[in-house]
Write a protein that holds these residues in place. Structure first.
Motif, PDB file in Angstrom:
ATOM      1  N   HIS A  15       0.875  -1.170   0.000  1.00 64.01           N
ATOM      2  CA  HIS A  15       0.000   0.000   0.000  1.00 64.01           C
ATOM      3  C   HIS A  15       0.914   1.223   0.000  1.00 64.01           C
ATOM      4  N   GLY A  16       0.918   1.954  -1.107  1.00 61.50           N
ATOM      5  CA  GLY A  16       1.805   3.113  -1.200  1.00 61.50           C
ATOM      6  C   GLY A  16       3.248   2.673  -1.399  1.00 61.50           C
ATOM      7  N   VAL A  17       4.189   3.577  -1.118  1.00 62.40           N
ATOM      8  CA  VAL A  17       5.598   3.290  -1.422  1.00 62.40           C
ATOM      9  C   VAL A  17       6.490   3.244  -0.187  1.00 62.40           C
ATOM     10  N   ARG A  18       5.905   3.404   1.006  1.00 60.00           N
ATOM     11  CA  ARG A  18       6.733   3.481   2.219  1.00 60.00           C
ATOM     12  C   ARG A  18       6.775   2.181   3.015  1.00 60.00           C
ATOM     13  N   GLY A  19       6.417   1.075   2.402  1.00 58.96           N
ATOM     14  CA  GLY A  19       6.535  -0.196   3.109  1.00 58.96           C
ATOM     15  C   GLY A  19       5.284  -0.648   3.836  1.00 58.96           C
ATOM     16  N   GLU A  20       4.171   0.043   3.613  1.00 62.76           N
ATOM     17  CA  GLU A  20       2.927  -0.411   4.247  1.00 62.76           C
ATOM     18  C   GLU A  20       2.321  -1.554   3.436  1.00 62.76           C
ATOM     19  N   LEU A  21       1.659  -2.465   4.146  1.00 66.09           N
ATOM     20  CA  LEU A  21       1.004  -3.589   3.500  1.00 66.09           C
ATOM     21  C   LEU A  21      -0.498  -3.544   3.764  1.00 66.09           C
ATOM     22  N   ARG A  22      -1.274  -3.891   2.738  1.00 62.90           N
ATOM     23  CA  ARG A  22      -2.718  -3.990   2.901  1.00 62.90           C
ATOM     24  C   ARG A  22      -3.024  -5.424   3.315  1.00 62.90           C
ATOM     25  N   ILE A  23      -3.668  -5.564   4.484  1.00 69.02           N
ATOM     26  CA  ILE A  23      -3.944  -6.878   5.068  1.00 69.02           C
ATOM     27  C   ILE A  23      -5.455  -7.100   5.135  1.00 69.02           C
ATOM     28  N   MET A  24      -5.909  -8.273   4.666  1.00 66.54           N
ATOM     29  CA  MET A  24      -7.312  -8.666   4.852  1.00 66.54           C
ATOM     30  C   MET A  24      -7.365  -9.392   6.200  1.00 66.54           C
ATOM     31  N   PRO A  25      -8.079  -8.847   7.201  1.00 68.09           N
ATOM     32  CA  PRO A  25      -8.111  -9.524   8.502  1.00 68.09           C
ATOM     33  C   PRO A  25      -8.839 -10.866   8.404  1.00 68.09           C
ATOM     34  N   LEU A  26      -8.300 -11.885   9.052  1.00 70.41           N
ATOM     35  CA  LEU A  26      -8.926 -13.205   9.131  1.00 70.41           C
ATOM     36  C   LEU A  26      -9.291 -13.482  10.584  1.00 70.41           C
ATOM     37  N   THR A  27      -9.775 -12.468  11.253  1.00 67.38           N
ATOM     38  CA  THR A  27     -10.082 -12.573  12.668  1.00 67.38           C
ATOM     39  C   THR A  27     -11.374 -11.824  12.941  1.00 67.38           C
ATOM     40  N   ASP A  28     -12.098 -12.249  13.963  1.00 64.46           N
ATOM     41  CA  ASP A  28     -13.302 -11.533  14.360  1.00 64.46           C
ATOM     42  C   ASP A  28     -12.952 -10.261  15.133  1.00 64.46           C
ATOM     43  N   PHE A  29     -11.675 -10.074  15.430  1.00 65.59           N
ATOM     44  CA  PHE A  29     -11.236  -8.914  16.237  1.00 65.59           C
ATOM     45  C   PHE A  29     -10.157  -8.131  15.482  1.00 65.59           C
ATOM     46  N   PRO A  30     -10.529  -7.440  14.365  1.00 67.99           N
ATOM     47  CA  PRO A  30      -9.491  -6.753  13.584  1.00 67.99           C
ATOM     48  C   PRO A  30      -8.727  -5.686  14.374  1.00 67.99           C
ATOM     49  N   ASP A  31      -9.365  -5.111  15.404  1.00 70.10           N
ATOM     50  CA  ASP A  31      -8.654  -4.087  16.180  1.00 70.10           C
ATOM     51  C   ASP A  31      -7.552  -4.681  17.052  1.00 70.10           C
ATOM     52  N   ARG A  32      -7.485  -6.020  17.106  1.00 68.57           N
ATOM     53  CA  ARG A  32      -6.471  -6.654  17.945  1.00 68.57           C
ATOM     54  C   ARG A  32      -5.065  -6.464  17.376  1.00 68.57           C
ATOM     55  N   PHE A  33      -4.934  -6.075  16.110  1.00 72.03           N
ATOM     56  CA  PHE A  33      -3.604  -5.831  15.540  1.00 72.03           C
ATOM     57  C   PHE A  33      -2.867  -4.752  16.331  1.00 72.03           C
ATOM     58  N   GLU A  34      -3.634  -3.820  16.931  1.00 70.58           N
ATOM     59  CA  GLU A  34      -3.009  -2.748  17.713  1.00 70.58           C
ATOM     60  C   GLU A  34      -2.342  -3.273  18.974  1.00 70.58           C
ATOM     61  N   GLN A  35      -2.794  -4.432  19.473  1.00 70.52           N
ATOM     62  CA  GLN A  35      -2.229  -4.962  20.711  1.00 70.52           C
ATOM     63  C   GLN A  35      -1.059  -5.914  20.459  1.00 70.52           C
ATOM     64  N   LEU A  36      -0.785  -6.201  19.185  1.00 75.86           N
ATOM     65  CA  LEU A  36       0.286  -7.160  18.873  1.00 75.86           C
ATOM     66  C   LEU A  36       1.596  -6.419  18.641  1.00 75.86           C
ATOM     67  N   SER A  37       2.690  -7.024  19.045  1.00 74.11           N
ATOM     68  CA  SER A  37       3.987  -6.406  18.781  1.00 74.11           C
ATOM     69  C   SER A  37       4.623  -7.023  17.541  1.00 74.11           C
ATOM     70  N   SER A  38       4.225  -8.261  17.217  1.00 73.50           N
ATOM     71  CA  SER A  38       4.797  -8.899  16.036  1.00 73.50           C
ATOM     72  C   SER A  38       3.833  -9.926  15.473  1.00 73.50           C
ATOM     73  N   ASP A  71      11.097  -3.778  -0.317  1.00 77.29           N
ATOM     74  CA  ASP A  71      11.330  -4.581   0.896  1.00 77.29           C
ATOM     75  C   ASP A  71      10.163  -5.532   1.187  1.00 77.29           C
ATOM     76  N   ILE A  72       8.975  -5.182   0.693  1.00 78.87           N
ATOM     77  CA  ILE A  72       7.792  -5.936   1.120  1.00 78.87           C
ATOM     78  C   ILE A  72       7.088  -6.708   0.008  1.00 78.87           C
ATOM     79  N   GLU A  73       7.480  -6.510  -1.244  1.00 85.55           N
ATOM     80  CA  GLU A  73       6.787  -7.180  -2.358  1.00 85.55           C
ATOM     81  C   GLU A  73       6.668  -8.683  -2.119  1.00 85.55           C
ATOM     82  N   TRP A  74       7.710  -9.299  -1.582  1.00 87.04           N
ATOM     83  CA  TRP A  74       7.734 -10.753  -1.367  1.00 87.04           C
ATOM     84  C   TRP A  74       6.671 -11.232  -0.383  1.00 87.04           C
TER      85      TRP A  74
END
Length: 172
Positions: A15-38, A71-74
Motif C-alpha cells: 500500500h503506497g511506497v513506504r513499506g505499508e502492506l494492505r492486510i485482509m483480517p482473518l479474525t473476528d477482532f481486527p482491532d487486535r492488531f493494535e495490541q500485537l507487537s509482532s 522490501d515488502i513485495e515478497w
C-alpha cells in the motif's frame, strides 16, 4: 509447527511506497492488531509491527526495517499468524472454530457418533457437521444449541450431544 499458529490476516498487496502492506483480517477482532507487537509467517519468521492503521475493510501494517515497496513485495499473498496462546479470550461458552474441529462427538450414554469436521454458519445458529465412521453414512448435522450440545471438553477433545428423537433413526 503450524498446529500452534493461528491465521489472523492475509497480505493482499503493498500500500503506497513506504513499506505499508494492505492486510485482509482473518479474525473476528481486527482491532487486535493494535495490541500485537509482532506477527509470524508460516515458517515462523517473526516480523515486528511498527505501525497499524485502518483503511476501508483492510488493516494497513508497517513492519520495522521494511521501509520501501521493494522490501515488502515478497510478502504479497502470505498469511500472517500469531501463536495460539495469543488469541483473544472468549467468554464462557464461546469457542473458536479451530478448537472445535476434530473433536470426537458422543451421546450422553457414551455412544460414539463421529468427528466434528466442519461448521456451517446458517445465520440463526451454527450447525456442526459430524462425519460418521461407517462408510457410506451421511454426516450428522447437529445444531450448535445449548439444549443439543451438553458439554464441550477441549482438553479431552470431546463433545457430548443429545440427539433429538427424529434424528435417532439416522444415528443407528
Amino acid at each position: 509447527m503450524m498446529k500452534n499458529l493461528i491465521a489472523v490476516g492475509k497480505v493482499i498487496a503493498p500500500h503506497g511506497v513506504r513499506g505499508e502492506l494492505r492486510i485482509m483480517p482473518l479474525t473476528d477482532f481486527p482491532d487486535r492488531f493494535e495490541q500485537l507487537s509482532s506477527l509470524l509467517l508460516e515458517d515462523e519468521k517473526s516480523l515486528t509491527i511498527a505501525q497499524v492503521r485502518y483503511h476501508k475493510q483492510y488493516v494497513l501494517l508497517k513492519f520495522k526495517g521494511l521501509d520501501s515497496r521493494n522490501d515488502i513485495e515478497w510478502l504479497s499473498g502470505k498469511i500472517l499468524y500469531i501463536p495460539r496462546d495469543q488469541v483473544m479470550p472468549l467468554s464462557e461458552g464461546q469457542y473458536y472454530q479451530f478448537d472445535l474441529l476434530g473433536l470426537e462427538v458422543f451421546t450422553e450414554d457414551e455412544q460414539y457418533l463421529g468427528k466434528l469436521t466442519d461448521i456451517l454458519e446458517t445465520g440463526s445458529n451454527d450447525v456442526y457437521v459430524i462425519e460418521q465412521e461407517q462408510s457410506g453414512s451421511k454426516p450428522l448435522l447437529i445444531p450448535a444449541l445449548k439444549k443439543v450440545v451438553k458439554k464441550i471438553d477441549l482438553e479431552n477433545k470431546k463433545m457430548i450431544v443429545v440427539l433429538q428423537e427424529e434424528w435417532d433413526d439416522h444415528a443407528h
